[in-house]
Write a protein that holds these residues in place. Sequence first.
Motif, PDB file in Angstrom:
ATOM      1  N   SER A  15      25.825  -8.322 -11.542  1.00 40.88           N
ATOM      2  CA  SER A  15      26.528  -9.008 -10.458  1.00 40.88           C
ATOM      3  C   SER A  15      27.680  -9.842 -11.012  1.00 40.88           C
ATOM      4  O   SER A  15      28.648 -10.115 -10.298  1.00 40.88           O
ATOM      5  CB  SER A  15      25.553  -9.901  -9.682  1.00 40.88           C
ATOM      6  OG  SER A  15      24.762 -10.672 -10.567  1.00 40.88           O
ATOM      7  N   ARG A  16      27.548 -10.256 -12.281  1.00 41.60           N
ATOM      8  CA  ARG A  16      28.615 -11.091 -12.848  1.00 41.60           C
ATOM      9  C   ARG A  16      28.631 -10.969 -14.378  1.00 41.60           C
ATOM     10  O   ARG A  16      27.778 -10.312 -14.962  1.00 41.60           O
ATOM     11  CB  ARG A  16      28.442 -12.552 -12.426  1.00 41.60           C
ATOM     12  CG  ARG A  16      27.075 -13.122 -12.692  1.00 41.60           C
ATOM     13  CD  ARG A  16      26.843 -14.406 -11.875  1.00 41.60           C
ATOM     14  NE  ARG A  16      25.458 -14.806 -11.891  1.00 41.60           N
ATOM     15  CZ  ARG A  16      24.921 -15.642 -12.776  1.00 41.60           C
ATOM     16  NH1 ARG A  16      25.673 -16.164 -13.720  1.00 41.60           N
ATOM     17  NH2 ARG A  16      23.646 -15.964 -12.718  1.00 41.60           N
ATOM     18  N   GLY A  17      29.610 -11.644 -14.993  1.00 40.82           N
ATOM     19  CA  GLY A  17      29.672 -11.762 -16.456  1.00 40.82           C
ATOM     20  C   GLY A  17      29.778 -10.435 -17.187  1.00 40.82           C
ATOM     21  O   GLY A  17      30.459  -9.499 -16.762  1.00 40.82           O
ATOM     22  N   ARG A  20      28.679  -7.251 -15.346  1.00 40.45           N
ATOM     23  CA  ARG A  20      29.686  -6.759 -14.396  1.00 40.45           C
ATOM     24  C   ARG A  20      30.769  -5.952 -15.126  1.00 40.45           C
ATOM     25  O   ARG A  20      31.148  -4.855 -14.695  1.00 40.45           O
ATOM     26  CB  ARG A  20      30.307  -7.965 -13.648  1.00 40.45           C
ATOM     27  CG  ARG A  20      31.473  -7.609 -12.755  1.00 40.45           C
ATOM     28  CD  ARG A  20      32.081  -8.864 -12.122  1.00 40.45           C
ATOM     29  NE  ARG A  20      33.494  -8.643 -11.874  1.00 40.45           N
ATOM     30  CZ  ARG A  20      33.989  -8.042 -10.782  1.00 40.45           C
ATOM     31  NH1 ARG A  20      33.183  -7.639  -9.832  1.00 40.45           N
ATOM     32  NH2 ARG A  20      35.278  -7.850 -10.653  1.00 40.45           N
ATOM     33  N   TYR A  37      20.963  -7.043  -9.580  1.00 40.10           N
ATOM     34  CA  TYR A  37      21.133  -8.501  -9.469  1.00 40.10           C
ATOM     35  C   TYR A  37      19.798  -9.103  -9.049  1.00 40.10           C
ATOM     36  O   TYR A  37      18.881  -8.386  -8.634  1.00 40.10           O
ATOM     37  CB  TYR A  37      22.219  -8.847  -8.437  1.00 40.10           C
ATOM     38  CG  TYR A  37      21.819  -8.528  -7.004  1.00 40.10           C
ATOM     39  CD1 TYR A  37      21.878  -7.218  -6.522  1.00 40.10           C
ATOM     40  CD2 TYR A  37      21.365  -9.533  -6.151  1.00 40.10           C
ATOM     41  CE1 TYR A  37      21.493  -6.930  -5.224  1.00 40.10           C
ATOM     42  CE2 TYR A  37      20.980  -9.236  -4.841  1.00 40.10           C
ATOM     43  CZ  TYR A  37      21.050  -7.932  -4.385  1.00 40.10           C
ATOM     44  OH  TYR A  37      20.655  -7.639  -3.106  1.00 40.10           O
ATOM     45  N   GLY A  40      22.357 -12.982  -6.665  1.00 40.21           N
ATOM     46  CA  GLY A  40      23.782 -12.924  -6.318  1.00 40.21           C
ATOM     47  C   GLY A  40      24.138 -11.688  -5.501  1.00 40.21           C
ATOM     48  O   GLY A  40      24.900 -10.830  -5.951  1.00 40.21           O
ATOM     49  N   ALA A  43      27.881 -11.310  -5.005  1.00 39.50           N
ATOM     50  CA  ALA A  43      28.559 -10.961  -6.257  1.00 39.50           C
ATOM     51  C   ALA A  43      28.287  -9.500  -6.611  1.00 39.50           C
ATOM     52  O   ALA A  43      29.187  -8.778  -7.066  1.00 39.50           O
ATOM     53  CB  ALA A  43      28.103 -11.890  -7.381  1.00 39.50           C
ATOM     54  N   LYS A  46      30.323  -7.322  -4.522  1.00 38.02           N
ATOM     55  CA  LYS A  46      31.718  -7.313  -4.981  1.00 38.02           C
ATOM     56  C   LYS A  46      31.888  -6.371  -6.183  1.00 38.02           C
ATOM     57  O   LYS A  46      32.874  -5.641  -6.268  1.00 38.02           O
ATOM     58  CB  LYS A  46      32.179  -8.733  -5.338  1.00 38.02           C
ATOM     59  CG  LYS A  46      33.619  -8.769  -5.816  1.00 38.02           C
ATOM     60  CD  LYS A  46      34.231 -10.139  -5.773  1.00 38.02           C
ATOM     61  CE  LYS A  46      35.549 -10.225  -6.550  1.00 38.02           C
ATOM     62  NZ  LYS A  46      36.408  -9.050  -6.540  1.00 38.02           N
ATOM     63  N   THR A  47      30.905  -6.391  -7.093  1.00 39.14           N
ATOM     64  CA  THR A  47      30.986  -5.454  -8.231  1.00 39.14           C
ATOM     65  C   THR A  47      31.019  -4.017  -7.702  1.00 39.14           C
ATOM     66  O   THR A  47      31.847  -3.202  -8.129  1.00 39.14           O
ATOM     67  CB  THR A  47      29.782  -5.636  -9.188  1.00 39.14           C
ATOM     68  OG1 THR A  47      29.759  -6.986  -9.658  1.00 39.14           O
ATOM     69  CG2 THR A  47      29.878  -4.709 -10.388  1.00 39.14           C
ATOM     70  N   ASN A 195      31.864 -16.132 -19.264  1.00 35.46           N
ATOM     71  CA  ASN A 195      31.186 -15.450 -18.151  1.00 35.46           C
ATOM     72  C   ASN A 195      31.515 -16.109 -16.817  1.00 35.46           C
ATOM     73  O   ASN A 195      30.834 -15.869 -15.823  1.00 35.46           O
ATOM     74  CB  ASN A 195      29.672 -15.433 -18.391  1.00 35.46           C
ATOM     75  CG  ASN A 195      29.099 -16.837 -18.504  1.00 35.46           C
ATOM     76  OD1 ASN A 195      29.810 -17.811 -18.292  1.00 35.46           O
ATOM     77  ND2 ASN A 195      27.825 -16.942 -18.812  1.00 35.46           N
ATOM     78  N   GLY A 196      32.534 -16.960 -16.819  1.00 35.31           N
ATOM     79  CA  GLY A 196      32.973 -17.594 -15.577  1.00 35.31           C
ATOM     80  C   GLY A 196      32.210 -18.870 -15.251  1.00 35.31           C
ATOM     81  O   GLY A 196      32.458 -19.491 -14.213  1.00 35.31           O
ATOM     82  N   SER A 197      31.303 -19.291 -16.124  1.00 38.10           N
ATOM     83  CA  SER A 197      30.579 -20.539 -15.815  1.00 38.10           C
ATOM     84  C   SER A 197      31.522 -21.741 -16.036  1.00 38.10           C
ATOM     85  O   SER A 197      32.511 -21.644 -16.770  1.00 38.10           O
ATOM     86  CB  SER A 197      29.268 -20.637 -16.575  1.00 38.10           C
ATOM     87  OG  SER A 197      29.504 -20.630 -17.945  1.00 38.10           O
TER      88      SER A 197
END
Length: 253
Positions: A15-17, A20, A37, A40, A43, A46-47, A195-197
């Motif tokens: 879902s992220r990082g 993704r 996921y 999320g 998220a 969105k992926t 990772n966007g954190s």
Amino acid sequence: MGKFTNKTALVTGSSRGIGRATALRLAREGALVAVHYATGEEAAAKTVADIEAAGGKAFAVRSEFGVPGDIDTLFEALENGLKERTGATTLDILVNNAAIMGGVPPEEVTPELFDRLFAINAKAPFFIVQRALGLLADGGRIINISSGLTKFANPQEVAYAMTKGAVEQIALHFARHLGARGITVNSVAPGITDNGSPVFDIPEAVEQMSQMSAFGQVGKPADIGDVVAFLASDDARWITGSFIDATGGTLLG
Ligand code: NDP
């Protein structure tokens, strides 16, 4: 024809990082990707949408690891999704990426946190591999995301690093177990990767973290996704049971 045309892949925690970026990369080269996921949902959607917008194929699968029935939930969704889209449940590429960090000094690691770290980061990947054995095609690929912290000290993450040490054992032993089927099993160890954190929005923190890499930068998720894609490709058919240092030179000291 992409490298992964007619291949299927499961990327946990995509879902992220890093997950993704890995899902996007595999899909860009033709793989049908199961985007896993836990919480999320948006998220993950969105992926999937980004993969489809780029002309690729993907579907989302939800399962929270570390709770009863986690592996059953994952494989039910995965097998249904694959069957719907391909008429079969064959899996070619498994990327065990989902994990959580500890982030507390050794004195503050509780038995509950320790068990949770191991349940999500080590027990889930083991049982995912075990369960995937019946779906994996001969010549398939298993890639487990470890961490540079199995070779670089950070007392705040001792319990997390222990889980990654455990995950690395999967490559050693399953590589031998699955070699006759042409299935490779490897570990990829990222260094600090944006990772966007929120910490990556603090310039001073990023500057400090950058100094750890030989390149004077923090990694980008695609830096790891590209390494995973290489290991997933036919070009990497002769690499198995390996630890791949993808820390951007952090382990050079
Ligand atoms: P992120 O924290 O950005 O994403 C973690 C992913 O794992 C998310 O998709 C999340 O799903 C999923 N996840 C978290 N908890 C659970 C759970 N209980 N059950 C199922 N899925 C879960 O991760 P990164 O991209 O930073 O890291 C990816 C991998 O790389 C991990 O294995 C990490 O240990 C490793 N790594 C990362 C480094 C870094 O600096 N970023 C450095 C070294 C290694 P959801 O959002 O839906 O909850």
